[in-house]
Scaffold this active site. Sequence first.
Site, mmCIF file in Angstrom:
data_model
loop_
_atom_site.group_PDB
_atom_site.id
_atom_site.type_symbol
_atom_site.label_atom_id
_atom_site.label_comp_id
_atom_site.label_asym_id
_atom_site.label_seq_id
_atom_site.Cartn_x
_atom_site.Cartn_y
_atom_site.Cartn_z
ATOM 1 C CG ASP A 53 -12.994 -35.433 37.464
ATOM 2 O OD1 ASP A 53 -13.617 -34.356 37.321
ATOM 3 O OD2 ASP A 53 -12.180 -35.859 36.636
ATOM 4 N NE ARG A 76 -4.892 -46.341 45.281
ATOM 5 C CZ ARG A 76 -6.099 -46.620 45.727
ATOM 6 N NH1 ARG A 76 -7.146 -46.386 44.977
ATOM 7 N NH2 ARG A 76 -6.258 -47.118 46.915
HETATM 8 O O1 RIB Z 1 -10.542 -34.296 35.165
HETATM 9 C C1 RIB Z 1 -9.647 -35.196 34.555
HETATM 10 C C2 RIB Z 1 -10.231 -35.674 33.267
HETATM 11 O O2 RIB Z 1 -10.344 -34.580 32.393
HETATM 12 C C3 RIB Z 1 -9.400 -36.690 32.522
HETATM 13 O O3 RIB Z 1 -9.728 -38.009 32.860
HETATM 14 C C4 RIB Z 1 -9.641 -36.345 31.064
HETATM 15 O O4 RIB Z 1 -10.240 -37.360 30.321
HETATM 16 C C5 RIB Z 1 -10.487 -35.080 31.097
HETATM 17 O O5 RIB Z 1 -11.824 -35.323 30.898
#
Ligand code: RIB
Length: 320
Positions: free
Chosen positions: A267, A302
């Site tokens: 992400d 982290r």
């Molecule tokens: O990519 C990590 C995320 O995947 C986490 O924060 C969890 O909520 C899922 O959506």
Amino acid sequence: MSSVVVLGSFNVDHVWRCEALPVPGATIAGRYATGPGGKGFNQAIAAVRAGAQTTFLCALGEDAGGAMALELAAQDGLTLVAEASTEPTGTGGIYVDAHGRNTIVIGAGANATLSPAFVEAERARIASARVLLAQLESPPATVEAGLALARQAGVTTVLNAAPANAPTSIGLLKLADVLTPNETEFAALLARHVGERVEPDNVAALDGNSLHALCRKLLPGGTVVVTLGSVGAFISHAEELQRGDIQPHYRIAAETVQAIDTTGAGDAFNGALVASMARAPDLPFATHVRFANLFAALSTERVGAALAMPVLAEVEVRVG
Ligand code: RIB
């Protein structure tokens, strides 16, 4: 004007840090923590901390989780626009082992109710962005509506095809200018849409020409960025659209860091990638990937998901 619009999920993450991931039938001890997550929210926080004016479109329950999302977004200067849901706010149950690897279970809740109509009502916000980023923790019809609106408006579309088991169609993939699967998601998409079987663990070891050929079959007219974890990333462009790069395909090595928690690293990469694309659209694509690579690496130093995202100043310090 919003430079980046992220369309996607918010989850309240419940995290247990354990020595090893639990196996079926086992009861083990772990250290518990909770915090904000969801691929959409993590990517939106990454984008705003990476310096892009960012709007996040999502669905929230009318509960403490929803209130947490609104409060944290405001703290980070993220514009959060939510569709109210009668379902509870989404949740994630996450185990993280001593190597920083994780296993995740999602309770979609409100995320499963994010509607195409809500996204269409936000047409003006999408049309004024430079880049729209979506993932697959929201209903496919809603993701498709967002990508289609962006495409019609000439906004660059980026689809993070995560998680790997989410349903996809060729029509959905074609709406992406840039597709960003990890090895597991890439293997799943190849099996589903190209009829090619590749083991996820073998993707990184494929030679560049073979990987490029697979990417071209998957998304003939667009760019594919396969994120390869600790190995870095592979980039494959359509010949006619190399986005300022000299080569149609190349690898970028991973940054060396002391990873303690890889939750949300993908992400971080996606949020930072679109932020860089929105902030400096004329720079070669490789520049955006290098920035995203470093940003994602720093996020693994982290614990946590959204709150583990670095800020621009920290990245700049590491660049030197
Ligand atoms: O990519 C990590 C995320 O995947 C986490 O924060 C969890 O909520 C899922 O959506």
